[in-house]
Every structure is written in structure tokens, then in C-alpha cells.
Write an enzyme that holds these catalytic residues in place. Structure first.
Site, PDB file in Angstrom:
ATOM      1  N   TRP A 195       4.651  -5.923   2.472  1.00  0.00           N
ATOM      2  CA  TRP A 195       3.326  -5.630   1.934  1.00  0.00           C
ATOM      3  C   TRP A 195       2.282  -5.952   3.013  1.00  0.00           C
ATOM      4  O   TRP A 195       2.351  -6.998   3.657  1.00  0.00           O
ATOM      5  CB  TRP A 195       3.086  -6.493   0.676  1.00  0.00           C
ATOM      6  CG  TRP A 195       1.708  -6.333   0.110  1.00  0.00           C
ATOM      7  CD1 TRP A 195       1.194  -5.229  -0.470  1.00  0.00           C
ATOM      8  CD2 TRP A 195       0.679  -7.331   0.091  1.00  0.00           C
ATOM      9  NE1 TRP A 195      -0.103  -5.464  -0.851  1.00  0.00           N
ATOM     10  CE2 TRP A 195      -0.454  -6.737  -0.522  1.00  0.00           C
ATOM     11  CE3 TRP A 195       0.592  -8.645   0.536  1.00  0.00           C
ATOM     12  CZ2 TRP A 195      -1.643  -7.434  -0.706  1.00  0.00           C
ATOM     13  CZ3 TRP A 195      -0.600  -9.331   0.348  1.00  0.00           C
ATOM     14  CH2 TRP A 195      -1.695  -8.721  -0.268  1.00  0.00           C
ATOM     15  N   ASP A 477      -1.014   4.019  -9.118  1.00  0.00           N
ATOM     16  CA  ASP A 477      -0.552   2.785  -8.478  1.00  0.00           C
ATOM     17  C   ASP A 477       0.776   2.317  -9.072  1.00  0.00           C
ATOM     18  O   ASP A 477       1.188   2.759 -10.152  1.00  0.00           O
ATOM     19  CB  ASP A 477      -1.647   1.717  -8.679  1.00  0.00           C
ATOM     20  CG  ASP A 477      -1.649   0.653  -7.589  1.00  0.00           C
ATOM     21  OD1 ASP A 477      -0.670   0.582  -6.821  1.00  0.00           O
ATOM     22  OD2 ASP A 477      -2.636  -0.100  -7.522  1.00  0.00           O
ATOM     23  N   MET A 478       1.435   1.389  -8.387  1.00  0.00           N
ATOM     24  CA  MET A 478       2.710   0.815  -8.860  1.00  0.00           C
ATOM     25  C   MET A 478       2.860  -0.505  -8.119  1.00  0.00           C
ATOM     26  O   MET A 478       3.130  -0.503  -6.927  1.00  0.00           O
ATOM     27  CB  MET A 478       3.829   1.783  -8.470  1.00  0.00           C
ATOM     28  CG  MET A 478       5.169   1.570  -9.083  1.00  0.00           C
ATOM     29  SD  MET A 478       6.215   0.471  -8.117  1.00  0.00           S
ATOM     30  CE  MET A 478       7.765   0.680  -8.934  1.00  0.00           C
ATOM     31  N   ASP A 547      -2.298  -1.795   1.721  1.00  0.00           N
ATOM     32  CA  ASP A 547      -3.381  -2.640   1.210  1.00  0.00           C
ATOM     33  C   ASP A 547      -4.074  -3.375   2.345  1.00  0.00           C
ATOM     34  O   ASP A 547      -5.103  -4.020   2.133  1.00  0.00           O
ATOM     35  CB  ASP A 547      -2.827  -3.664   0.207  1.00  0.00           C
ATOM     36  CG  ASP A 547      -2.823  -3.086  -1.199  1.00  0.00           C
ATOM     37  OD1 ASP A 547      -3.367  -1.988  -1.396  1.00  0.00           O
ATOM     38  OD2 ASP A 547      -2.272  -3.751  -2.096  1.00  0.00           O
TER      39      ASP A 547
HETATM   40  C1  DGJ Z   1      -2.939  -2.322  -5.368  1.00  0.00           C
HETATM   41  C2  DGJ Z   1      -3.603  -1.214  -4.605  1.00  0.00           C
HETATM   42  O1  DGJ Z   1      -2.977  -0.971  -3.418  1.00  0.00           O
HETATM   43  C3  DGJ Z   1      -5.064  -1.576  -4.420  1.00  0.00           C
HETATM   44  O2  DGJ Z   1      -5.706  -0.630  -3.631  1.00  0.00           O
HETATM   45  C4  DGJ Z   1      -5.703  -1.680  -5.768  1.00  0.00           C
HETATM   46  O3  DGJ Z   1      -5.696  -0.434  -6.395  1.00  0.00           O
HETATM   47  C5  DGJ Z   1      -4.975  -2.722  -6.617  1.00  0.00           C
HETATM   48  N1  DGJ Z   1      -3.564  -2.464  -6.645  1.00  0.00           N
HETATM   49  C6  DGJ Z   1      -5.521  -2.738  -8.005  1.00  0.00           C
HETATM   50  O4  DGJ Z   1      -4.806  -3.549  -8.834  1.00  0.00           O
END
Ligand code: DGJ
Length: 727
Positions: A195, A477-478, A547
Site C-alpha cells: 500500500w 473503491d475496495m 493512495d
Molecule cells: C481509499 C482510497 O484510495 C482513497 O482515495 C479514499 O477514497 C479512501 N479509500 C476513502 O475511504
């Protein structure tokens, strides 16, 4: 005809653009792999290099199968390398031996049952070979599917296993492809990370034994991308032989290289056999996902451009495939869960003022979602935050000239949600066992997409919201890997089918929703780039790359991602400085220059910009509008590798070579550096290019052989870009 069958020698010769791939049926009926590489136009059968080890002939009645390069090897009948599949019979035995039965050659490319794959729009684009093999004793049939694209050095492979016998068969493994090489003098390239550090490039020399990458996380994963390449020892961006393998699949996968005692190298790729089995009743079949195999004899850059061309036009689909992608602002790093309608409107209004085209409302708009510990599954607007509802909010943003996008995490359920309280059995779980919960599970459970009623719930819930307001974009999202794998809807002997059935359910849900809303642009996300794969791109043509929004980290993440995936598929945003993930401070210009190598946007509170910053952002937005047709649809050349140096650089060149956009980044400043020049690629040496915004012109040859001066760039985390236009 680009797929030839030579009856006399029982030989298939597939030709894809400048590539040949040759298979032979041996006297025994085994299917041997003879060659994959540069196109052969005149094939003689004298002295064909079958294997370095034993000097046998394809007509020999007894085959030393353990040393024969094969196409879809079995286990138990003399080959001791890892097989492409394994089945267990009712008597418990696992020995099978597949032999040739028949074949078909036709124009075009079929789609795969319930699985995403590359496609053709016209049957003249590709040719397909289907070879049927059979294990006589069990009635197991395997159809090997090969498609050769006429204009690209691409061969795709997949396999279908069919039970035409009289008893149940249990698949213990069912990989998509296997290919054997006659030596092991290669490096293995992989895209690995975690991540916030996805798809970093790693390279290692092959050694005898098994070396592999895999995912056991229920998603293709941040950890390993379903891609590997074998590289000749001297490979660079522009020179040397490369074989790329990319699995079009979003779940558990295995990519394995095995160098055997005779130094033959076997590549296997497909669904991970770990924690997998599949019960095949009589007359049932099992379709494996597709592997896209790319051959390049002029380096990694050429391999990447082949993937980019194929994926942009013949993997991604939908109304947005060929459309310029909008510049967006997302409120996640601006507000996290803490927002109300006024705040959202003020960000959206500022976006309009700056020329940004789309506002995206991220997590926190539904249920009682003020933190990440509740409400997933309850897709009902939170009236405390948005008292006038979604429609009124979207309308006011639209009326102001900005489009509206919305975040969902449809595959999940929070234990603290009405959905979970009503259907506690609807999540992936093992009865009576407390599921893993912690930081990595983000207080949520995964819905059981092996169940039809659960898939239907998701389809209805998302569709209802999309119908309720003019929503132009969805971020899907996931945010957790799948643990505690088990489904209450499956019998004991099918529990190990759960992970693959989940992926099939996901594809069905994505297919239904994306086809019902063809005008919505879908961007996938899995805590950033945890599911950046060809399977998802088939349904959603762009993915949130990571992220980690730090510009310097993004140099590596985007550079690594570009090995396989085109820039038009990568979401890339300018975020605040100091960066929220790293605390690093970078200039607004560097952040924008890095983000312009993907689908450009902002992820910060625009209302906090000073007037001076606003005018810079306005210029950035204008600039991106002028170059996005080049970055989104042009050819991409990597020029400086951030994994090997203190710099990164690349250039996008329009297909007609009349326009280009080049970027150079210096990570840390160094004293007493020698004059540095950035040599460009992909231009027309005969054209003269002007540098837009300056009075300089250069010959294309000059730019590609002498280059541009970057010595003057001072300071850490700095960048410079050039927009070139042929005059
Ligand atoms: C993970 C995503 O990658 C972020 O950009 C954001 O949307 C968050 N989740 C929100 O919970």
C-alpha cells in the site's frame, strides 16, 4: 493467413505482426513448444532446435517428456516440472496425460465465458487457434485458445477444461498458460510493493528452481501485480529481447518461473492453485482467465507501448475509451469525513473558477459515516451532512458548470450497518470463527459475491443512487484484502471455489452496472492501486494509481505502472504540501508535472489556495487541457529511470509525431554535476519542433541525439517540462 498448419510436420505457426510462435504435435500426441520470437518467414524443418538436452525427434515413438518444451503440461506421467493443471479423480489419483485430438483455426477472437479479455472489433484484426487435448482415461478435455493479433506483437492464451468423462473431476489447479524456453539466461522482472508503494520495478537473474510471485489476498494486490517479464541479459528501454506476461484477472494469481535441472525454463501463469479447487461435474467446463503475451526484440519500452496500444483500444471499453478524460478535484484529502454541503459547494465552485471539470465527492456521504467504522452497505444519503439530498447538491454543482462524481465501496459491509444487522450471513466468513479485524481490515467485512442475492443487492443499491441524480463519474473503491475465506452458500467440497467465484461475481456486478450507465466514467480503486489490473480495466477504464499522492513517490509508482498500463488508465492528482502520507514538502509545479503523466486532477482543499496559487493552478489546468490528447492517446517513452538514478524523465509523443510533451524530474540536488542533457525519443528526426512558450526550435534529430539541457535545474524535487510542436 497468419496462423498456418503444416499437415506434414503437424506444426502450427502463429504469426502476430513481427512475431512467430511455433507448436508441434509429436508422434505421441503431446503438444510441444518449438519457438517464440522474431517472425520467421521461411521455415525449414531441418535441425529444428527442439531441446538442448536430448537429440530426439518429434517422430520418435517414445518421448523423454521431462525435457520436452511443452504447451500445457500434465503431471504424473513423466514430467516432473510444475504442471499447467492438475485434476483429482474420484479414486483419489491425480495422474493424467493430455494428448492432441483436433484443432480449429479461424479469424477473429472469441470472448471468454464470464471473464474479461482483450477483444477485436473486426475479425481481420486477429486469428485464433483452438487445440483440443484429451486425457483418454478420464475424459478430461482441454481446449487451448491462442489468438495472434495481426498488427501487434501480441499472442493471448487461455484454456478451457471440460469434463467429458463419466465421473466428477476435481481441479486442483487450472492455470491459463505454460510456455517452456530452451535456456535460462534471463532476468525476471516483476512489479511489487505494498500500500502506498505499488508496482516498484524489481529484477533478478533466474536460478535453478522455482521463483514466483503470487497473490493470496483475494485481489490482484498492491503486493504483486499479475505481470512478469523475462528479459535478455542486456535489455534496456530500447534494446534487447523481452517476453511479457500479463494476466487479465483481479483475484488470487500465480506467476511462476521454474528452471529445471537441464536449465530449461518453464513459465506458468493463472489463478493461484493455493487454496483453490473446483469441482467439475460431468459435462461442466472451467474457463481460465487470459494471459496477454507480448514479444519485443527492441527493449522494454517497445513491450510497454505494445501493451498500452492493446489495452487502450482493445481491453478498455465503453463511451470513455476514446474520449478525453476530465480534470477532476476529489475532496478526500481536503476534508476526509468531515464535510457538509456548503464545504462541498465551495470546493466545487472554486474548481469551476480554476477550470476544473469534475468534482468528486469521496467517502462519507452515506449512512452515519463519520469515520471508517460504520455504514458500508447502507447506501442512503446522510441528511445530516447533505440536508437537501444528493440531487439538489449535484444540480447546484452542475448548474455552476461542473460535473459531479461519487465514491462507493460496493463490495463491503460494516458490522455496524443496517445491511449487516439484516443479513449477517451475507459476508465472506467461516461459520463460528471470528473474522480477522484490525487496521488492515478497516473495520469492515467483504460481501459474499458468490451469492446472487448479494450481487443483486449491490447492483440495485448502486443503480438507485446513480438514477437519483445526474452523476457523471463513479469512484469504485475496495479497501481490504479478503481473509476468512468461506461462503455459507457453498457446500463443503466447493469452499475452495469461493475466491474465484467472488471474482466472477464481481465481474458480473461491474458488467451490469457499467452497461446500465454507459455515460458514467468509472474509476476503480482498491486503497489506491491494490487492484490495478487488466480484469478491472475491462469494466472501468481508469484506476486510482496509489493512495500515495507524494509527487516524488509517484515518480516511481507511475514509472513502474507504465511498464504495462497506459497513462490514460492512471489517476494522478496534485495534493497538499506537506504531503499527507509522507510529510514531504514539494513545489506546486513539481506536483503538477508528476500528476500530468496520468489522468490529471487535484486532491486538496482548493479554497485554501492563495490568489497567487490559484493563478498557477489555472495555468496548470489550461496546460493539461492542451496536452492531454498527447498524454492520454500518444506513445509513451521512458527516458530516465527513478529506480536507478536521482532523476526521472519521460516523453509522450502524438501518433503522428507532430506533438510531444516531455518531463524531467530531479529528486535531490547534487553539487558539481556535469552538464546534463536529456535525450528524447519517439520524435520524427526530420521534423523541426518548436518549444511552446519559448522562441526555441530544434530539429527532431537534434532532440533525439543531442538532447535538451537540464543542468540549470536547481534544488530538490524540481521538474521541468517541454511542449513540442512540429512546424
Ligand atoms: C481509499 C482510497 O484510495 C482513497 O482515495 C479514499 O477514497 C479512501 N479509500 C476513502 O475511504
Amino acid at each position: 493467413m497468419p496462423i498456418l498448419y503444416d499437415k506434414e510436420h503437424k506444426l502450427f505457426h502463429l504469426q502476430a505482426a513481427d512475431t512467430s510462435y511455433i507448436i508441434q504435435i509429436f508422434e505421441t500426441g503431446h503438444l510441444a513448444h518449438l519457438y517464440w520470437g522474431k517472425r520467421i518467414n521461411k521455415l525449414s524443418f531441418n535441425n529444428f532446435p527442439i531441446t538442448a538436452v536430448t537429440n530426439f525427434k518429434s517422430t520418435d515413438p517414445i518421448l523423454p517428456i521431462d525435457v520436452v518444451p511443452q504447451e500445457f503440461p500434465s503431471f504424473g506421467a513423466g514430467d516432473f516440472r510444475t504442471p499447467a493443471y492438475q485434476v483429482q479423480l474420484e479414486n483419489g489419483s491425480t495422474v493424467t496425460d493430455l494428448l492432441y485430438v483436433s484443432h480449429k483455426i479461424y479469424k477473429g477472437k472469441p470472448s471468454l465465458d464470464n471473464l474479461p479479455s482483450t477483444y477485436v472489433e473486426n475479425d481481420d484484426e486477429a486469428d485464433t487457434l483452438e487445440i483440443t487435448l484429451e486425457d483418454k482415461l478420464t475424459g478430461l478435455n482441454v481446449i487451448l485458445l491462442y489468438t495472434a493479433y495481426r498488427e501487434l506483437n501480441v499472442i493471448t492464451r487461455a484454456a478451457k477444461l471440460i469434463n467429458l468423462g463419466k465421473e466428477k473431476l476435481k481441479l486442483l489447479s487450472a492455470l491459463s498458460m505454460s510456455v517452456d524456453f530452451n535456456d535460462y539466461n534471463y532476468d525476471l522482472l516483476q512489479l511489487s510493493g505494498c500500500w502506498c508503494r505499488e508496482r516498484h520495478i524489481f529484477k533478478r537473474a533466474l536460478v535453478p528452481g522455482v521463483q514466483s510471485i503470487e497473490s493470496k489476498r483475494g485481489m490482484s494486490s498492491h503486493t504483486q501485480n499479475p505481470f512478469i517479464a523475462l528479459l535478455d541479459k542486456d535489455v534496456t528501454e530500447t534494446h534487447g529481447t523481452v517476453y511479457g506476461f500479463n494476466l487479465i484477472y483481479s483475484g488470487n494469481f500465480l506467476a511462476q518461473v521454474e528452471v529445471d535441472p537441464n536449465y530449461l525454463t518453464r513459465i506458468l501463469m493463472g489463478i493461484n492453485p493455493f487454496d483453490f479447487s473446483w469441482l467439475l461435474d460431468v459435462n461442466e467446463s472451467f474457463q481460465t482467465p487470459e494471459v496477454v503475451m507480448v514479444y519485443s526484440d527492441c527493449g522494454l519500452g517497445n513491450m510497454s507501448r505494445t501493451y498500452h496500444n492493446l489495452y487502450r483500444k482493445r481491453l478498455c471499453r465503453g463511451n470513455y475509451r476514446d474520449k478525453l478524460r476530465p480534470i477532476l478535484v476529489n475532496n478526500w484529502e481536503a476534508t476526509y469525513f468531515n464535510f457538509n454541503a456548503d464545504k462541498i459547494k465551495s470546493i466545487a465552485n472554486t474548481a469551476k473558477e480554476l477550470g476544473i471539470e469534475l468534482f468528486v465527492l469521496d467517502d462519507g456521504w452515506f449512512g452515519k459515516r463519520n469515520s471508517d467504522n460504520c455504514s458500508l452497505g447502507d447506501w442512503i444519503v446522510d441528511k445530516n451532512k447533505l440536508p437537501d439530498g444528493l440531487e439538489s447538491l449535484v444540480k447546484s454543482i452542475n448548474d455552476n458548470g461542473t460535473k459531479f462524481g461519487l465514491w462507493f465501496e460496493p463490495e463491503m459491509v460494516s458490522p455496524d450497518s443496517d445491511l449487516y444487522r439484516a443479513h449477517p450471513d451475507w459476508c465472506i466468513h467461516v461459520p463460528n470463527r471470528k473474522p480477522a479485524q484490525g487496521k488492515f481490515q478497516r473495520n469492515q467485512l467483504v460481501l459474499d459475491l458468490t451469492r446472487e442475492e448479494v450481487c443483486n443487492y449491490i447492483i440495485d443499491a448502486v443503480s438507485n443512487i446513480l438514477k437519483s441524480a445526474p452523476i457523471s463519474y463513479v469512484k469504485w473503491d475496495m479497501n481490504r484484502a479478503i481473509s476468512d475465506v468461506g461462503s455459507e452458500s457453498l457446500p463443503a467440497e466447493r469452499q475452495r471455489e469461493t475466491s474465484h467465484r467472488y471474482v466472477l461475481g464481481l465481474y458480473k456486478v461491474m458488467d451490469k452496472i457499467t452497461s446500465a450507465f454507459p455515460n458514467v466514467l468509472f474509476e476503480s480503486c482498491a486503497s489506491g492501486g491494490g487492484r490495478f489490473d487488466g480484469g478491472i480495466l475491462y469494466y472501468m477504464p481508469q484506476t486510482w494509481t496509489s493512495d500515495d499522492t507524494d509527487a516524488v513517490e509517484r515518480l516511481k509508482i507511475q514509472y513502474g505502472t507504465s511498464i504495462v498500463y497506459p497513462a490514460i488508465t492512471m489517476g494522478a492528482h496534485v495534493s497538499a504540501s506537506p504531503n499527507h502520507q509522507l510529510g514531504r514538502e514539494t513545489k506546486l509545479s513539481t506536483r503538477a508535472d508528476a500528476a500530468m503523466a496520468g489522468n490529471f486532477g487535484y486532491e486538496l482543499d482548493l479554497t485554501k489556495f492563495t490568489d497567487e496559487e490559484k493563478s498557477i493552478v489555472k495555468q496548470q489546468v489550461e496546460k493539461y487541457k492542451e496536452i492531454r490528447h498527447i498524454t492520454q492517446f500518444g506513445d509513451f517513452y521512458r527516458l530516465r529511470n527513478p529506480f536507478e538514478s536521482n532523476e526521472a524523465a519521460w516523453i509522450f509523443v502524438s501518433k503522428d509525431k507532430k506533438e510531444a510533451f516531455a518531463s524531467y524530474f530531479k529528486v535531490l540536488a547534487k553539487p558539481f554535476t556535469l552538464p546534463s542533457r536529456l535525450v528524447l525519443e519517439g520524435l520524427n528526426p526530420d521534423y523541426t519542433y518548436e518549444v511552446i512558450g519559448s522562441d526555441m526550435t530544434f530539429g527532431g534529430d537534434e532532440l533525439m541525439y543531442i538532447g535538451l539541457d537540464t543542468t540549470e535545474l536547481k534544488g530538490d524535487f524540481t521538474s521541468i517540462t517541454w511542449r513540442l510542436k512540429a512546424i
